[in-house]
Design an enzyme around this catalytic site. Structure first.
Site, PDB file in Angstrom:
ATOM      1  N   ALA A  28       0.811  -1.223   0.000  1.00  0.00           N
ATOM      2  CA  ALA A  28       0.000   0.000   0.000  1.00  0.00           C
ATOM      3  C   ALA A  28       0.844   1.273   0.000  1.00  0.00           C
ATOM      4  O   ALA A  28       0.403   2.333  -0.450  1.00  0.00           O
ATOM      5  CB  ALA A  28      -0.933  -0.020   1.214  1.00  0.00           C
ATOM      6  N   THR A  32       0.336   5.500  -1.724  1.00  0.00           N
ATOM      7  CA  THR A  32       0.020   6.678  -0.884  1.00  0.00           C
ATOM      8  C   THR A  32       0.329   7.976  -1.637  1.00  0.00           C
ATOM      9  O   THR A  32      -0.368   8.966  -1.481  1.00  0.00           O
ATOM     10  CB  THR A  32       0.820   6.656   0.436  1.00  0.00           C
ATOM     11  OG1 THR A  32       2.217   6.501   0.135  1.00  0.00           O
ATOM     12  CG2 THR A  32       0.360   5.515   1.341  1.00  0.00           C
ATOM     13  N   GLN A 106       0.364  -6.497  -3.586  1.00  0.00           N
ATOM     14  CA  GLN A 106      -0.707  -6.773  -2.606  1.00  0.00           C
ATOM     15  C   GLN A 106      -1.839  -5.777  -2.812  1.00  0.00           C
ATOM     16  O   GLN A 106      -2.876  -5.866  -2.180  1.00  0.00           O
ATOM     17  CB  GLN A 106      -0.168  -6.640  -1.175  1.00  0.00           C
ATOM     18  CG  GLN A 106       0.965  -7.589  -0.858  1.00  0.00           C
ATOM     19  CD  GLN A 106       1.593  -7.252   0.484  1.00  0.00           C
ATOM     20  OE1 GLN A 106       1.252  -7.860   1.516  1.00  0.00           O
ATOM     21  NE2 GLN A 106       2.488  -6.284   0.494  1.00  0.00           N
ATOM     22  N   VAL A 108      -4.857  -3.563  -4.582  1.00  0.00           N
ATOM     23  CA  VAL A 108      -6.066  -3.943  -5.348  1.00  0.00           C
ATOM     24  C   VAL A 108      -6.564  -2.763  -6.174  1.00  0.00           C
ATOM     25  O   VAL A 108      -7.674  -2.782  -6.692  1.00  0.00           O
ATOM     26  CB  VAL A 108      -7.170  -4.430  -4.370  1.00  0.00           C
ATOM     27  CG1 VAL A 108      -6.746  -5.710  -3.668  1.00  0.00           C
ATOM     28  CG2 VAL A 108      -7.538  -3.353  -3.348  1.00  0.00           C
ATOM     29  N   HIS A 124      -3.800 -10.135  -3.881  1.00  0.00           N
ATOM     30  CA  HIS A 124      -4.998  -9.935  -3.056  1.00  0.00           C
ATOM     31  C   HIS A 124      -6.201  -9.554  -3.891  1.00  0.00           C
ATOM     32  O   HIS A 124      -7.148  -8.954  -3.382  1.00  0.00           O
ATOM     33  CB  HIS A 124      -4.718  -8.874  -1.980  1.00  0.00           C
ATOM     34  CG  HIS A 124      -3.729  -9.347  -0.953  1.00  0.00           C
ATOM     35  ND1 HIS A 124      -3.071  -8.500  -0.092  1.00  0.00           N
ATOM     36  CD2 HIS A 124      -3.257 -10.588  -0.675  1.00  0.00           C
ATOM     37  CE1 HIS A 124      -2.250  -9.204   0.686  1.00  0.00           C
ATOM     38  NE2 HIS A 124      -2.333 -10.464   0.345  1.00  0.00           N
ATOM     39  N   CYS A 151     -27.298 -10.505  -6.635  1.00  0.00           N
ATOM     40  CA  CYS A 151     -27.150 -11.221  -7.912  1.00  0.00           C
ATOM     41  C   CYS A 151     -28.503 -11.832  -8.284  1.00  0.00           C
ATOM     42  O   CYS A 151     -29.348 -12.068  -7.403  1.00  0.00           O
ATOM     43  CB  CYS A 151     -26.111 -12.332  -7.741  1.00  0.00           C
ATOM     44  SG  CYS A 151     -25.918 -13.377  -9.200  1.00  0.00           S
ATOM     45  N   SER A 192       4.644  -3.183   4.922  1.00  0.00           N
ATOM     46  CA  SER A 192       5.129  -3.492   6.285  1.00  0.00           C
ATOM     47  C   SER A 192       5.499  -4.976   6.375  1.00  0.00           C
ATOM     48  O   SER A 192       6.064  -5.421   7.372  1.00  0.00           O
ATOM     49  CB  SER A 192       4.023  -3.172   7.298  1.00  0.00           C
ATOM     50  OG  SER A 192       2.879  -4.003   7.042  1.00  0.00           O
TER      51      SER A 192
HETATM   52  N1  APR Z   1       7.218   5.680   0.559  1.00  0.00           N
HETATM   53  C1  APR Z   1       7.760   4.660   1.278  1.00  0.00           C
HETATM   54  N2  APR Z   1       7.061   3.923   2.198  1.00  0.00           N
HETATM   55  C2  APR Z   1       5.762   4.266   2.389  1.00  0.00           C
HETATM   56  C3  APR Z   1       5.137   5.334   1.693  1.00  0.00           C
HETATM   57  C4  APR Z   1       5.928   6.052   0.740  1.00  0.00           C
HETATM   58  N3  APR Z   1       5.428   7.075   0.026  1.00  0.00           N
HETATM   59  N4  APR Z   1       3.846   5.429   2.122  1.00  0.00           N
HETATM   60  C5  APR Z   1       3.676   4.470   3.058  1.00  0.00           C
HETATM   61  N5  APR Z   1       4.814   3.773   3.215  1.00  0.00           N
HETATM   62  C6  APR Z   1       5.033   2.587   4.063  1.00  0.00           C
HETATM   63  C7  APR Z   1       4.412   2.694   5.446  1.00  0.00           C
HETATM   64  O1  APR Z   1       5.378   3.169   6.371  1.00  0.00           O
HETATM   65  C8  APR Z   1       4.002   1.236   5.752  1.00  0.00           C
HETATM   66  O2  APR Z   1       4.958   0.579   6.572  1.00  0.00           O
HETATM   67  O3  APR Z   1       4.315   1.532   3.419  1.00  0.00           O
HETATM   68  C9  APR Z   1       3.980   0.550   4.393  1.00  0.00           C
HETATM   69  C10 APR Z   1       2.598  -0.004   4.039  1.00  0.00           C
HETATM   70  O4  APR Z   1       2.337  -1.085   4.921  1.00  0.00           O
HETATM   71  P1  APR Z   1       0.826  -1.524   5.175  1.00  0.00           P
HETATM   72  O5  APR Z   1       0.000  -0.339   5.423  1.00  0.00           O
HETATM   73  O6  APR Z   1       0.855  -2.639   6.200  1.00  0.00           O
HETATM   74  O7  APR Z   1       0.340  -2.117   3.779  1.00  0.00           O
HETATM   75  P2  APR Z   1       0.679  -3.527   3.150  1.00  0.00           P
HETATM   76  O8  APR Z   1       2.006  -4.033   3.617  1.00  0.00           O
HETATM   77  O9  APR Z   1       0.475  -3.413   1.693  1.00  0.00           O
HETATM   78  O10 APR Z   1      -0.492  -4.448   3.762  1.00  0.00           O
HETATM   79  C11 APR Z   1      -0.585  -5.776   3.289  1.00  0.00           C
HETATM   80  O11 APR Z   1      -2.631  -6.076   4.524  1.00  0.00           O
HETATM   81  O12 APR Z   1      -4.683  -5.390   5.226  1.00  0.00           O
HETATM   82  C12 APR Z   1      -4.035  -6.138   4.291  1.00  0.00           C
HETATM   83  O13 APR Z   1      -4.955  -6.634   2.210  1.00  0.00           O
HETATM   84  C13 APR Z   1      -4.300  -5.624   2.904  1.00  0.00           C
HETATM   85  O14 APR Z   1      -2.828  -5.860   1.010  1.00  0.00           O
HETATM   86  C14 APR Z   1      -2.912  -5.383   2.344  1.00  0.00           C
HETATM   87  C15 APR Z   1      -2.024  -6.202   3.265  1.00  0.00           C
END
Ligand code: APR
Length: 246
Positions: A28, A32, A106, A108, A124, A151, A192
């Site tokens: 994710a 951002t 990951q 969507v 995902h 549906c 993360s």
């Molecule tokens: N540059 C670098 N790092 C970033 C930036 C950015 N611009 N923006 C956010 N981050 C980092 C955050 O510090 C965070 O640690 O990206 C990381 C995103 O981690 P999560 O929010 O846990 O997202 P993700 O790892 O994709 O989650 C995995 O969890 O809830 C489920 O299905 C959902 O696919 C998702 C999965």
């Protein structure tokens, strides 16, 4: 440019140029800078506001259907308003140049595909499509956004994302395993690495002899295993800077 910064840029650009098969793995944090929230970053993560079990799980869909629908309606709406950023575009260019082979994501949101990437493995699922939870009939996301949740067979029309409590699509898992196995460079961007089984792919790549690079604003659960951890860079800016040297 500070010493530390130039070291990072040099290391990442040289690794990309030297590698035979680079697999990119995004979370994710990749979206951002397009304006979509992530889930766990300490400031604005989605799961800081609502517990995933109550809105993004099989039990939520079965026992809390209105919260489930409201949650995904909002996420689908916000995804309609965003565009890929420079980082997405650079990954698509690098794929065309043969610098990277694939993106395991990951996410969507479909932003990698919008930017022009073609070898994208959606672990995902996708919020760009829906399907009936009973008969499997596929529907466009517009059906869900228009409020058609029923549906013709009487089942629930739900987003085609992987909910907590569901397994990953076999096809995506298989393709991601193949890309992980072939990688001699595995680059994580904005995750993360706290969700299994997705977070097993970086580990598997490392065990298989690949160089593991983790780019993330905050510490991740797999930093210990990485050959290079790049912190405190926004992914879009990092990729734009590296792109000047590859
Ligand atoms: N540059 C670098 N790092 C970033 C930036 C950015 N611009 N923006 C956010 N981050 C980092 C955050 O510090 C965070 O640690 O990206 C990381 C995103 O981690 P999560 O929010 O846990 O997202 P993700 O790892 O994709 O989650 C995995 O969890 O809830 C489920 O299905 C959902 O696919 C998702 C999965």
């Amino acid at each position: 440019m500070e010493d530390e910064e130039s070291y990072v840029i040099h290391e990442l650009s040289q690794s990309l140029v030297a590698a035979k098969h680079t697999t990119v793995f995004t979370g994710a944090g990749m979206s951002t800078e397009s304006g979509l929230p992530d889930f766990r970053s300490s400031t604005k993560g989605l799961w800081k506001k609502v517990h995933p079990e109550t809105v993004a799980s099989v039990s939520a869909m079965n026992e809390n259907v209105q919260s489930f629908i409201d949650f995904y309606y909002e996420r689908m709406k916000s995804q309609q308003q965003v565009e890929p950023h420079a980082g997405h575009t650079i990954l698509a260019v690098w794929e065309k140049q043969g610098l990277i082979s694939s993106i395991i994501t990951q996410n969507v949101d479909g932003l990698h595909q919008d930017a022009g990437s073609s070898n994208v493995i959606e672990l995902h699922g996708t919020l760009r499509k829906c399907h009936c939870n009973r008969c499997g009939k596929e529907y466009p996301d517009t059906a869900f956004l228009k409020g058609d949740y029923k549906c013709a067979c009487g089942g629930l029309i739900r987003p085609s994302v992987v909910l907590f409590g569901e397994s990953l699509p076999f096809d995506a898992f298989y393709k991601a395993s193949e890309e992980t196995e072939q990688a001699d460079l595995f680059i994580v961007l904005g995750s993360s690495l706290s969700v299994t089984p997705a977070n097993q792919f970086p580990l598997a790549a490392k065990k298989n002899g690949a160089k593991l690079v983790i780019v993330n604003m905050e510490p991740t659960e797999l930093d210990y295993a990485a050959d290079l951890v790049i912190r405190n860079w926004k992914i879009g800016e990092l990729l734009e800077t590296v792109n000047r040297f590859v």
